[in-house]
Enzyme design. Structure first.
Site, PDB file in Angstrom:
ATOM      1  N   GLN A 148      -3.262   2.104  10.353  1.00  0.00           N
ATOM      2  CA  GLN A 148      -2.124   1.864   9.674  1.00  0.00           C
ATOM      3  C   GLN A 148      -1.021   3.118  10.435  1.00  0.00           C
ATOM      4  O   GLN A 148       0.179   2.710  10.463  1.00  0.00           O
ATOM      5  CB  GLN A 148      -2.282   2.690   8.220  1.00  0.00           C
ATOM      6  CG  GLN A 148      -2.931   1.719   7.250  1.00  0.00           C
ATOM      7  CD  GLN A 148      -4.648   2.132   7.134  1.00  0.00           C
ATOM      8  OE1 GLN A 148      -4.827   2.582   7.869  1.00  0.00           O
ATOM      9  NE2 GLN A 148      -5.053   1.918   5.698  1.00  0.00           N
ATOM     10  N   ASN A 197      -6.388  11.790   0.397  1.00  0.00           N
ATOM     11  CA  ASN A 197      -5.609  11.042   1.093  1.00  0.00           C
ATOM     12  C   ASN A 197      -6.538  10.303   2.096  1.00  0.00           C
ATOM     13  O   ASN A 197      -7.536  10.262   2.289  1.00  0.00           O
ATOM     14  CB  ASN A 197      -4.536  11.741   2.061  1.00  0.00           C
ATOM     15  CG  ASN A 197      -3.209  11.328   2.627  1.00  0.00           C
ATOM     16  OD1 ASN A 197      -2.814  10.393   1.975  1.00  0.00           O
ATOM     17  ND2 ASN A 197      -3.370  11.407   4.039  1.00  0.00           N
ATOM     18  N   LYS A 198      -5.748   9.240   3.022  1.00  0.00           N
ATOM     19  CA  LYS A 198      -6.476   8.439   3.731  1.00  0.00           C
ATOM     20  C   LYS A 198      -7.508   9.266   4.598  1.00  0.00           C
ATOM     21  O   LYS A 198      -7.477  10.286   4.959  1.00  0.00           O
ATOM     22  CB  LYS A 198      -5.497   7.659   4.776  1.00  0.00           C
ATOM     23  CG  LYS A 198      -6.331   6.834   5.663  1.00  0.00           C
ATOM     24  CD  LYS A 198      -6.992   5.645   4.994  1.00  0.00           C
ATOM     25  CE  LYS A 198      -6.084   4.790   4.163  1.00  0.00           C
ATOM     26  NZ  LYS A 198      -6.545   3.923   3.290  1.00  0.00           N
ATOM     27  N   ARG A 200      -7.083  -0.310  -7.112  1.00  0.00           N
ATOM     28  CA  ARG A 200      -7.285   0.627  -6.060  1.00  0.00           C
ATOM     29  C   ARG A 200      -7.376   1.870  -6.926  1.00  0.00           C
ATOM     30  O   ARG A 200      -6.385   2.655  -7.399  1.00  0.00           O
ATOM     31  CB  ARG A 200      -6.121   0.798  -5.027  1.00  0.00           C
ATOM     32  CG  ARG A 200      -5.914  -0.247  -4.360  1.00  0.00           C
ATOM     33  CD  ARG A 200      -5.395  -0.185  -2.846  1.00  0.00           C
ATOM     34  NE  ARG A 200      -6.204   0.527  -1.946  1.00  0.00           N
ATOM     35  CZ  ARG A 200      -5.910   1.205  -1.013  1.00  0.00           C
ATOM     36  NH1 ARG A 200      -4.696   1.384  -0.500  1.00  0.00           N
ATOM     37  NH2 ARG A 200      -7.009   2.029  -0.292  1.00  0.00           N
ATOM     38  N   ASP A 216      -2.675  10.293  -1.897  1.00  0.00           N
ATOM     39  CA  ASP A 216      -2.813   9.221  -3.041  1.00  0.00           C
ATOM     40  C   ASP A 216      -3.384   9.743  -4.447  1.00  0.00           C
ATOM     41  O   ASP A 216      -3.046   8.991  -5.234  1.00  0.00           O
ATOM     42  CB  ASP A 216      -4.066   8.264  -2.542  1.00  0.00           C
ATOM     43  CG  ASP A 216      -3.594   7.306  -1.440  1.00  0.00           C
ATOM     44  OD1 ASP A 216      -3.094   6.306  -1.561  1.00  0.00           O
ATOM     45  OD2 ASP A 216      -3.729   7.935  -0.323  1.00  0.00           O
ATOM     46  N   ARG A 223       1.053  -1.419   0.006  1.00  0.00           N
ATOM     47  CA  ARG A 223      -0.115   0.111  -0.067  1.00  0.00           C
ATOM     48  C   ARG A 223       0.675   1.211   0.158  1.00  0.00           C
ATOM     49  O   ARG A 223       1.995   1.203   0.070  1.00  0.00           O
ATOM     50  CB  ARG A 223      -0.783   0.018   1.225  1.00  0.00           C
ATOM     51  CG  ARG A 223      -0.091  -0.248   2.619  1.00  0.00           C
ATOM     52  CD  ARG A 223      -0.683   0.168   3.631  1.00  0.00           C
ATOM     53  NE  ARG A 223      -0.850   1.520   3.723  1.00  0.00           N
ATOM     54  CZ  ARG A 223       0.371   2.329   4.324  1.00  0.00           C
ATOM     55  NH1 ARG A 223       1.409   1.683   4.185  1.00  0.00           N
ATOM     56  NH2 ARG A 223       0.232   3.568   4.129  1.00  0.00           N
ATOM     57  N   GLY A 224       0.185   2.374  -0.103  1.00  0.00           N
ATOM     58  CA  GLY A 224       0.856   3.630  -0.093  1.00  0.00           C
ATOM     59  C   GLY A 224       1.237   3.941  -1.686  1.00  0.00           C
ATOM     60  O   GLY A 224       1.697   3.223  -2.501  1.00  0.00           O
ATOM     61  N   ALA A 225       0.841   5.522  -1.987  1.00  0.00           N
ATOM     62  CA  ALA A 225       0.768   5.858  -3.410  1.00  0.00           C
ATOM     63  C   ALA A 225       2.219   5.740  -4.111  1.00  0.00           C
ATOM     64  O   ALA A 225       2.141   4.821  -5.142  1.00  0.00           O
ATOM     65  CB  ALA A 225       0.664   7.363  -3.308  1.00  0.00           C
TER      66      ALA A 225
END
Length: 382
Positions: free
Chosen positions: A212, A263-264, A98, A253, A64-66
């Site tokens: 996270q 973003n999250k 995603r 993201d 995960r993570g852009a």
């Protein structure tokens, strides 16, 4: 077999386990991921032998993570090419795994273009696969370099906004080496401040519902020797009110052409709090996260995740790749529906600055953002 778990071993320190790597054992090339769903309880690697296994790993948040998703997407295309699978089919599946994270599609496209270009020049499929792998490796290197430059620009911005050091930084979700080819994005700035002796405290939102921040950012802060404190997301307001936050640093993201930041989920409330309390709200992201083809925040497709992530608690050490509802401890009555967007969108007027490897955008305007992107060869390559 599409994938398998392999324990990393007790002889490795956490900092020696990369978030992603390409390996070529005798039985054929594989993509090896540090399974982030198992952290911090145990460090376990997930071995993907085809694109479908990687798609599952992406959807389950094992990777995960852009920025890292972009790297993974590129390697996924290369994996399909090297192993003789349909590259276009693999690319389509990976890019849609995603939808909000633009880096994923950028990375996929970059390797796919390299593959197609090699074929167009008369190369065979083996040479085209090698070209796709070279593109993925180049993207991986570029991300590490971009991370270092973002940390440098971000620390300089903090020094400008908050002279004197002793920063108390609030961050959300996870933006460290677990999401990058280098030290990360927002976390990398905090780490640079720590290494320079200018970080007083890293406040870590736990980041509901999948934690996270608690599981991953705290893990990275601890292994880096940073002074950090974990808080529930809904405690952030009291922290601002107490005057304990000097700056908010988050990742992204997707950043649209007008500077809106996806973003999250939970990032937008922090931006509102920061504005009310006159605290800088800073986004740190590589230029590959900027999507100039998406005009504004209203045009972003926000991923909606399964309701059981909210209605159940799942222990981090339990294998969750592909898990269905019923695998955790219920915390809501049976049949409860849940609203579970993966991201929220912060408008540009609430963003103090966007830090990229090409420089800082402040104030955040469409023109300034486009100018920064124009300076980057990575945008053209993507």
């Amino acid at each position: 077999m599409a994938d398998q778990y392999a324990y990393s071993g007790d002889d490795k320190r956490p900092t020696e386990i990369p978030a992603i790597r390409w390996e070529e054992p005798p039985e054929g090339p594989v993509l090896v991921l540090l399974d982030q769903t198992r952290l911090p309880a145990e460090e376990v690697e997930l071995v993907c032998t085809d694109a479908s296994a990687l798609v599952e790993a992406i959807r389950s948040l094992a990777v995960r993570g852009a920025p890292l998703l972009g790297i993974a997407g590129a390697y996924g295309v290369a994996l399909a090419a090297v192993r003789g699978f349909d590259v276009d089919e693999a690319a389509a599946a990976l890019a849609s795994a995603r939808p909000t994270a633009v880096n994923l599609a950028v990375g996929v496209r970059r390797a796919q273009v390299a593959y197609e270009a090699a074929l167009a020049k008369g190369g065979d499929v083996r040479q085209a696969a090698a070209a796709a792998l070279a593109a993925a490796r180049q993207l991986h290197r570029e991300d590490a370099e971009a991370s270092a430059r973002m940390a440098e620009h971000g620390l300089a911005l903090l020094d400008e906004l908050l002279p004197g050091g002793g920063y108390r930084i609030l961050t959300h979700c996870n933006t460290g080496s677990l999401v990058s080819g280098g030290e990360g994005t927002a976390f990398a700035v905090g780490l640079a401040a720590h290494c320079a002796g200018r970080l007083r405290r890293l406040w870590v939102d736990e980041t509901r519902p999948l934690l996270q921040g608690a599981r991953l950012t705290a893990y990275e802060a601890a292994r880096s020797g940073m002074a950090y404190t974990l808080l529930t997301d809904n405690a952030a307001g009291s922290l601002f009110a107490a005057g304990e936050v000097d700056a908010v640093l988050i990742g992204a993201d997707r950043i649209t052409a007008d500077g809106s930041v996806a973003n999250k989920v939970g990032s937008y409330p922090l931006a509102v709090l920061a504005r009310y309390h006159h605290v800088p709200f800073v986004v740190v992201a590589p230029v590959t996260t900027v999507d100039l083809d998406t005009p504004d925040g209203a045009s972003i497709e926000v991923e909606q995740r399964a309701g059981h992530e909210v209605t159940e608690l799942v222990a981090p050490q339990a294998p969750v790749a592909g898990a269905e509802a019923g695998g955790g401890i219920p915390v809501a009555p049976l049949g409860t529906t849940a609203y579970n967007p993966a991201f929220d969108v912060t408008p540009p007027e609430l963003v103090t600055a966007i830090v990229t490897e090409e420089g800082v955008v402040s104030p955040v305007t469409a023109e300034a953002l486009a100018e920064v992107c124009a300076r980057s060869p990575r945008v053209a390559a993507g």
